[in-house]
Each structure stands twice: as C-alpha cells, then as structure tokens.
Design a protein around this motif. Structure first.
Motif, PDB file in Angstrom:
ATOM      1  N   ILE A  49       0.799  -1.114   0.176  1.00  0.00           N
ATOM      2  CA  ILE A  49       0.037   0.277  -0.131  1.00  0.00           C
ATOM      3  C   ILE A  49       0.684   1.229   0.342  1.00  0.00           C
ATOM      4  CG2 ILE A  49      -1.872  -1.529   1.165  1.00  0.00           C
ATOM      5  CD1 ILE A  49      -1.063   0.168   3.736  1.00  0.00           C
ATOM      6  N   ARG A  50      -0.014   2.452  -0.131  1.00  0.00           N
ATOM      7  CA  ARG A  50       0.988   3.839   0.328  1.00  0.00           C
ATOM      8  C   ARG A  50       0.965   4.258   1.614  1.00  0.00           C
ATOM      9  NH1 ARG A  50      -2.081   8.308   0.372  1.00  0.00           N
ATOM     10  NH2 ARG A  50      -3.743   7.685   0.029  1.00  0.00           N
ATOM     11  N   HIS A  51       2.541   4.531   1.961  1.00  0.00           N
ATOM     12  CA  HIS A  51       2.392   5.344   3.519  1.00  0.00           C
ATOM     13  C   HIS A  51       3.515   6.713   2.283  1.00  0.00           C
ATOM     14  CE1 HIS A  51       1.608   2.176   5.865  1.00  0.00           C
ATOM     15  NE2 HIS A  51       3.069   1.476   5.130  1.00  0.00           N
ATOM     16  N   ASP A  52       2.868   8.229   4.481  1.00  0.00           N
ATOM     17  CA  ASP A  52       3.320   8.842   3.546  1.00  0.00           C
ATOM     18  C   ASP A  52       3.324  10.014   4.096  1.00  0.00           C
ATOM     19  OD1 ASP A  52       3.457  12.037   2.348  1.00  0.00           O
ATOM     20  OD2 ASP A  52       0.463  11.738   2.851  1.00  0.00           O
ATOM     21  N   LEU A  53       4.942   9.568   4.427  1.00  0.00           N
ATOM     22  CA  LEU A  53       5.477  10.461   5.513  1.00  0.00           C
ATOM     23  C   LEU A  53       5.510  11.750   5.442  1.00  0.00           C
ATOM     24  CD1 LEU A  53       9.741   9.213   7.012  1.00  0.00           C
ATOM     25  CD2 LEU A  53       8.757  12.177   6.855  1.00  0.00           C
ATOM     26  N   HIS A  96       4.749  11.890  10.970  1.00  0.00           N
ATOM     27  CA  HIS A  96       3.492  10.995  11.097  1.00  0.00           C
ATOM     28  C   HIS A  96       3.603  10.512   9.953  1.00  0.00           C
ATOM     29  CE1 HIS A  96      -0.299  13.413  10.187  1.00  0.00           C
ATOM     30  NE2 HIS A  96       0.949  13.737   9.312  1.00  0.00           N
ATOM     31  N   CYS A  97       2.811   9.260   9.556  1.00  0.00           N
ATOM     32  CA  CYS A  97       2.681   9.016   8.236  1.00  0.00           C
ATOM     33  C   CYS A  97       1.171   9.878   7.899  1.00  0.00           C
ATOM     34  CB  CYS A  97       2.138   7.335   8.038  1.00  0.00           C
ATOM     35  SG  CYS A  97       1.417   7.355   6.437  1.00  0.00           S
ATOM     36  N   HIS A  98       0.842  10.273   6.742  1.00  0.00           N
ATOM     37  CA  HIS A  98      -0.438  11.571   6.884  1.00  0.00           C
ATOM     38  C   HIS A  98      -1.398  10.305   6.456  1.00  0.00           C
ATOM     39  CE1 HIS A  98      -2.432  14.744   6.190  1.00  0.00           C
ATOM     40  NE2 HIS A  98      -2.153  14.820   4.365  1.00  0.00           N
ATOM     41  N   ILE A  99      -1.160   9.515   5.806  1.00  0.00           N
ATOM     42  CA  ILE A  99      -2.930   8.326   5.977  1.00  0.00           C
ATOM     43  C   ILE A  99      -3.118   8.454   7.236  1.00  0.00           C
ATOM     44  CG2 ILE A  99      -3.795   6.345   4.555  1.00  0.00           C
ATOM     45  CD1 ILE A  99      -0.965   5.889   3.295  1.00  0.00           C
ATOM     46  N   PRO A 100      -4.808   8.665   6.800  1.00  0.00           N
ATOM     47  CA  PRO A 100      -5.351   8.405   8.207  1.00  0.00           C
ATOM     48  C   PRO A 100      -5.121   7.324   9.111  1.00  0.00           C
ATOM     49  CG  PRO A 100      -7.046   9.464   6.221  1.00  0.00           C
ATOM     50  CD  PRO A 100      -5.887   9.115   5.988  1.00  0.00           C
ATOM     51  N   ALA A 101      -5.037   7.780  10.186  1.00  0.00           N
ATOM     52  CA  ALA A 101      -5.167   6.148  11.126  1.00  0.00           C
ATOM     53  C   ALA A 101      -3.670   5.466  11.449  1.00  0.00           C
ATOM     54  CB  ALA A 101      -6.709   5.475  10.871  1.00  0.00           C
ATOM     55  N   HIS A 102      -3.213   5.540  10.847  1.00  0.00           N
ATOM     56  CA  HIS A 102      -1.486   5.892  10.278  1.00  0.00           C
ATOM     57  C   HIS A 102      -1.089   5.444  11.991  1.00  0.00           C
ATOM     58  CE1 HIS A 102      -1.151   3.328   5.947  1.00  0.00           C
ATOM     59  NE2 HIS A 102      -2.595   3.189   6.667  1.00  0.00           N
ATOM     60  N   ASP A 103      -1.049   6.346  12.085  1.00  0.00           N
ATOM     61  CA  ASP A 103      -0.228   6.873  13.093  1.00  0.00           C
ATOM     62  C   ASP A 103      -0.682   6.611  14.522  1.00  0.00           C
ATOM     63  OD1 ASP A 103      -2.734   8.776  13.155  1.00  0.00           O
ATOM     64  OD2 ASP A 103      -1.382  10.907  13.398  1.00  0.00           O
ATOM     65  N   GLY A 133       1.245   3.459  15.054  1.00  0.00           N
ATOM     66  CA  GLY A 133       2.028   3.002  15.314  1.00  0.00           C
ATOM     67  C   GLY A 133       2.742   3.959  13.779  1.00  0.00           C
ATOM     68  N   MET A 134       2.015   4.722  13.129  1.00  0.00           N
ATOM     69  CA  MET A 134       3.441   5.203  12.684  1.00  0.00           C
ATOM     70  C   MET A 134       3.509   6.729  12.384  1.00  0.00           C
ATOM     71  SD  MET A 134       3.253   3.975   8.285  1.00  0.00           S
ATOM     72  CE  MET A 134       4.731   3.296   7.531  1.00  0.00           C
ATOM     73  N   MET A 135       4.493   6.700  13.274  1.00  0.00           N
ATOM     74  CA  MET A 135       5.378   8.035  14.180  1.00  0.00           C
ATOM     75  C   MET A 135       6.281   8.125  15.086  1.00  0.00           C
ATOM     76  SD  MET A 135       2.158   8.984  17.064  1.00  0.00           S
ATOM     77  CE  MET A 135       1.740   7.736  17.431  1.00  0.00           C
TER      78      MET A 135
HETATM   79 CU   LIG Z   1       1.169   5.023   6.116  1.00  0.00          CU
END
Ligand SMILES: [Cu+2]
Length: 698
Positions: free
Chosen positions: A548-552, A587-594, A597-599
């Motif tokens: 999938i994509r991630h967006d730092l 953080h990762c800008h995709i909703p709920a990713h942070d 854990g993604m921060m």
């Molecule tokens: Cu992400």
C-alpha cells in the motif's frame, strides 16, 4: 508567502513523482500503468457527438478531487466501439468521521479511490462504481486500514476465487497488503460490493458501495467512479434512451454503539476485541438512518431528487442496512423496472407508493413526474422517505433519518434547500444541533402560552396519573472524540526551514511498513527518531516495504514536508531543517496510520521539547480567526468541503493543499477550480467560515 507556497508545491511534486508508479508485488506486470483512454476515441466522441456526448466524455476524463490521477484507469478498447473496456479501480480503506446530522459525528470505514499525498477523497457511502457489460474489470484493494478486509462483488458473476469470502475463496487481505479482483462484467443492472470480513459489522461500518453495469453501447462515455452516491449527471447511453435523470440511493441504518468503537479506542487490538467479540450484533439497535451517508436535514441539501414535469427519473435503490426499508414517495407512484439488477418482465412491473427493499436488495424505479393524477400529483416539494417509523427520526427525534424530497424545477431555494411555504423557518430549527439533543421543544412554545426559557416551569412535580414512566431515551453519553478535527490541528506550523543556504547536507534512509511494527501496532517507520543538524539539507530516502502507500510527513515544518510512496518502492525528497535546536513530530499522513504506530520525531541539533500539536479530539478553545489566500483545487458541496492550495496561514498551517470543512456549505456556491480566494478559518472548528473570490477563472 508566495515563494514558500511554491517551495511546498515543489516538495509535493517531488513526493508525487517519487510515488508515481503502482506496483503490486503478487501480480504480474500487466498491472503496471498503461496509457489512459485512446486519443482516437476522444476525437471520435467529440466529432460525432453532441453537447451531451461531450459533457459525458469530460465527466469520464475529469480527475476525482483529491484522488491519485491513476485511481481509475481506462485501458484498452477491446471491442473497437470507441470506449474503454478495461477498467481498473484502485481503492484504499480509510477511516472517516462524518457529521451525519447537525452535531452528530460518527466514525465509518470506507473504500476510497487511492488518495494523493495531501488529501483523501474518502466519503460515505463507498464510491459508486460504473462499468459496461463485457468490460474487463479490475479492482485492486490496497488495505491501508489496521484490520483485514476483502471485497465481495454482490450479485455479479465472477470466478469463485474472486468472490471475496475470507477462508472460503481467499485469505483476508491483511493490513499493508493488496489484492486485485478481476472479472468480466455480466448482465447489466444495479449491483453492489462490500467487505466480507466480519460481515455482521464491516459493511454497516461503511465498507459498501453501489456497482452499476451499463448495457454496452458504442462511444458510451460516463464517469466510472462517483465519490459517495447521489445524482448521476453523466448518464450512460442506454439510460438516456429512457430517462431524463438518474440517482443512486444508498440506504443504511446504523447503531452508533458500534460506530463509536474505533473513535473510543486507539489500540487496534482493543478495537478488534470490542467490535468483534464484545459487541453483540444480534442485540443491535439502529438509531441513525442514512441516505447516501447523511441524515435529515443534510439529506435535503445533499440528496434531493431534482425533477421537471413530464420526465422519467431512474432511481437505483440499494439497502446496505440490516433492516427493511419501506420507501414511500409522496404524491408519486413509481414503477419497479428491475430487482437485484435483473429486469422485471414488462407485464409483471408493479406500480405502487411504498416499496420494500430488504438488506442487500436493489430495486430500480421509474419515477414519472407531472400532473396526470395517476403517476404524479403535480409540481411542488414532495417528501420521500422510509416509512418504517423510527427511520423518520435521528435517535428518536423527528424529522430526521433518510427523509428527502422530490423537488420540482423552481422549488429549490437559493440556499440549496427546497422552498418551504413558511420561508425556510421550519428548516432552520433542524440545523441547530441542540434540536437533536432534545433541548428544544418541537412545537412553537407560544402554542402553550410560554417561551423556550420558561418551558419547563410550572408543571406539577407530583408523579403522573398511573405512576412514573420509564421511557426508552436516547443515550446521552459523553461526547466522542472528534476525529475529523485532527487533520487541521496537527498541521499547525511550529518551525520554518532555515531561510539561508543550508550549511550541510545529509541523507537518512527510513523504512516504512508493517514489518517494523511493535506489539500493539500495525504500521511503523524504522528508525522512529531521525537526527539532523541545524540549517541542514536532509534527503529522506523512504523504503516502503508494504504493498500500500505510506506518506511520511513533517506537518509542523514550514514549508511542510511530505513524501508519498505507493507500493513496495523507494523514493526520496529533501527539506531544510530550521536553524534552531528543536524536536519535530512526524507521522504517516494516511488516516489512522499514526494511531496504529506510524509516527516518530525529527531531532534538530540538540533537540528540544517535542513540538507537536496535541491530538485534538474536542472543539478547541481557540476562538481566533485565521486568514488565508489560495487557489481552489475542487469543491465537494455534498461533503461540505473545499480543497484549496493555500499559502502560509500564519499561526495555523503551512502552505499546502488541504481539504477543509466549510460552514455553511452554501459558501461553496459558484466557486470554480482555479479561482483565487481569500478565506477565513474559525480556530475552534478548523472550518472555513468565509470565502471571497479575488480572481475568478470565469
Ligand atoms: Cu502509512
């Protein structure tokens, strides 16, 4: 201000370029990008077609606001009839919070067209997908969510291994994974698609949308993905042969005790436990009734059925909910033409005023308008609603639920609401959140010789005749976190890039993916703590190991830094650190990713106290107005949002492209993409509350 805006744009452009290709790890190379629609077909439709054909072609080619330009791919023309017959949809799973009626914020999960770095076109219900009979259809599900999901194609004919049933036809699509559903579109009709994982709850969490298969016609151009549902303006050729208007109407009933779970808990393990083991769906009690993702009074604004006399309007009705809908049309007697996508023989077509639509069923109706006294009783504003009585309310308060109206030409007011004989006084009350909290009498207090203030004074305190009542009352539990507010609050600038020439340079490799998550997490960055010098040019090399994509994103840095990478792929982009010892949140800008854990943080120089806006989950006390200038990217009036590419908004947000709620949504009237605007934002709600056009494109 302008240069900063441009700098941000360049960074965004770099980020988008970095993530431009979609690579699906488990599938062959034919899923790589292919050219869009053949240019010959375009010219052909323009040359041969009239105004309608051209408008339809433009609708087909129009980018979806906020979506990746490849979210819908039109590939080859297989039968040589001038339109694309290979359609590839790229869908993600996004957690959203919608204001379903004034003051009621509800969390949903939706399938959404693949988003870009800055915005996500996620809406409830999941998008309406449209293809032609015989098309080779591919739907790639990128599971950007923290729980497993699938897509089941309901009513269509597909190979067994494409049926989307976990542990029966496929494995669940795990977080971070992708799966491509491939089938040839069969009989034309109204179908739908929904998640089949934990299907007692996932579809009614919002993971459901309408799928329409259109009869095959030459040069048949139309929009293939419509965010949400509602009016279909680019009608297909065959529909235009019989109808003047077309609507997709998606009904849902929800129990807000289910939908509050993802807002109330942050650990994905706890969401799983509360939703799939504690919550007993056999004890569910639906209390909110939605049409196209909204309840009255928003339905009046979002989903009116707009007609003229002596027309026939096609209504495609889908019931995603768990109870039967009894759809009643005041003043009109529609005729059922299709059931569950299959045509009803002409002799068996029934005309009535109340149609029952069971869970999962579709009913296509032909709504005739005019004044013949048989099918239609004349122009005006005619109520259309589910006649099961609780559905006429919002948690028991009437009017509410899926009420909408058939609105004749000339009966729509300037404010986007149907004209009311009392001059809209009736509607105004229902836009006040206190009304649906039960704090305002439903009738004019003057009827009882009193006022709102003195209403509960003077009645006897003795128990009523026959003893005390025990009313079933709506749950007035404490307010849920407002997840919809996080976006804007988290993007306040806390530091500016060093304006001088960077004194040094470094490269940091960051890995992103599920494999770096710790217990209780789903996605993570590795490392989570980045170190850089003051006034240093930092090149981030982002290695995304998920499908999938991630967006730092470093949202507090002005200009903002974002790096969006789709699929298992590596990309890089650079920014300059501030000339100050400090620590910035990333953080990762995709909703709920942070949330899962993604921060992490960026330590500049000796570092400092972590400079991150707190996660805002209630209305802020910030009463300040903020002012910005920007260019309109798109308006989504039904969602009440504006996507704007703005410069620095001092004290509020760095220059970036952002989607803002707009209050009232009528401020969006007359805005066009490309308009230069000046706007003000209310600090408490992060909503745009005034818009002034400085330079119009028209
Ligand atoms: Cu992400």
């Amino acid at each position: 201000m302008k240069t900063r805006g441009h700098a941000a744009l360049i960074l965004i452009a770099a980020a988008l370029l970095g993530g431009a290709g979609i690579v699906v790890a488990h599938d062959p190379a034919d899923l790589q990008f292919l050219p869009k629609l053949d240019r010959f077909a375009l010219a052909e439709a323009y040359r041969r077609g009239g105004e309608v054909e051209r408008a339809n072609l433009e609708a087909e080619m129009l980018p979806i606001p906020g979506a990746d330009e490849n979210a819908v791919q039109l590939i080859r023309d297989l039968d040589g009839d001038g339109d694309a017959d290979e359609i590839h949809f790229h869908l993600e799973v996004i957690e959203v919070q919608e204001e379903v009626y004034p003051g009621e914020f509800v969390t949903f999960w939706v399938f959404a067209p693949m988003g870009t770095s800055m915005t996500s076109p996620a809406r409830l219900p999941s998008p309406t997908l449209r293809v032609e009979e015989g098309d080779v259809v591919e739907i790639t599900l990128y599971n950007t969510h923290y729980l497993p999901h699938t897509i089941h194609l309901h009513g269509t004919s597909q190979p067994n291994n494409m049926d989307g049933v976990p542990h029966m036809t496929q494995d669940e699509v795990a977080p971070g994974k992708a799966f491509t559903y491939r089938f040839v579109a069969g009989a034309p009709g109204t179908y739908w698609y929904h998640c089949h994982v934990q299907d007692q709850v996932h579809p009614i969490m919002g993971l459901a949308g309408m799928l329409i298969i259109e009869p095959n016609r030459a040069h048949n151009h139309f929009a293939h993905l419509i965010p949400g549902a509602g009016r279909i303006t680019s009608m297909s050729k065959s529909t235009r042969e019989e109808y003047q208007n077309e609507y997709s109407l998606v009904y849902m009933d929800i129990d807000d005790r289910l939908n509050r779970i993802p807002a109330a808990y942050t650990d994905p393990r706890e969401v799983e436990k509360r939703m799939h083991r504690d919550y007993d769906s056999t004890q569910r009690k639906p209390d909110i009734f939605l049409l196209n993702g909204r309840s009255f009074p928003f339905t009046l604004r979002d989903s009116p059925i707009l007609v003229k006399p002596d027309e026939t309007t096609k209504l495609r009705v889908l019931n995603v909910g768990a109870r039967t809908v009894y759809l009643h049309t005041h003043g009109h007697h529609p005729t059922v033409t299709d059931l569950d996508g299959y045509p009803v023989p002409k002799d068996a077509r029934i005309t009535r005023d109340t149609f029952d639509v069971g869970p999962g069923q579709r009913v296509d109706l032909a709504l005739r308008t005019g004044n013949d006294g048989f099918y239609a009783a004349g122009p005006g504003v005619w109520l259309m609603h589910d006649h099961a009585q609780p559905a006429a309310s919002n948690k028991g308060i009437n009017p509410g639920g899926d009420h909408t109206a058939i609105v004749y030409d000339g009966f729509m007011g300037e404010d986007g609401l149907p004209k009311d004989p009392s001059g809209h006084a009736g509607h105004e009350l229902y836009f006040n959140p206190d009304y649906y909290k039960g704090k305002i009498p439903v009738f004019d207090p003057a009827i009882f010789g009193t006022t709102v203030e003195n209403y509960e004074k003077g009645w006897p305190l003795t128990p009523p005749a026959g003893g005390a009542f025990n009313y079933p009352v709506r749950d007035e539990a404490s307010a849920l976190p407002r997840l919809d507010l996080i976006d804007t609050e988290r993007h306040r600038p806390v530091a500016s890039s060093c304006p001088q020439r960077p004194r040094s340079k470094r490269q940091i490799v960051v890995k992103a993916g599920r494999q770096y998550a710790r217990p209780g997490e789903v996605f993570a960055f590795e490392p989570r703590e980045l170190h850089a010098g003051r006034c240093e040019e930092v090149e981030i090399v982002l290695e995304n190991t998920d499908e999938i994509r991630h967006d730092l994103m470093i949202p507090g840095l002005n200009p903002v830094f974002a790096l969006n990478v789709v699929g298992p792929k590596t990309a890089s982009a650079s920014f300059v650190t501030p000339d100050e010892d400090m620590t910035l949140f990333l953080h990762c800008h995709i909703p709920a990713h942070d949330k899962v854990g993604m921060m992490g943080k960026l330590v500049v120089g000796k570092g400092g106290e972590l400079k991150a806006a707190p996660q805002l989950t209630t209305l802020s006390k910030d009463r300040k107005p903020y002012r910005g200038v920007g260019t309109v990217v798109a308006t989504t009036p039904r969602a009440g949002r504006l996507i704007v590419n703005h410069g620095d908004i001092p004290g509020f947000m760095a220059a970036m492209e952002m989607s803002f709620p707009v209050t009232p949504p009528s401020l969006l009237n007359g805005l066009n993409a490309g308009d230069k605007i000046r706007f003000s934002i209310d600090g408490a709600s992060s909503a745009i509350v005034s818009i002034e056009v400085i330079e119009s494109v028209k």
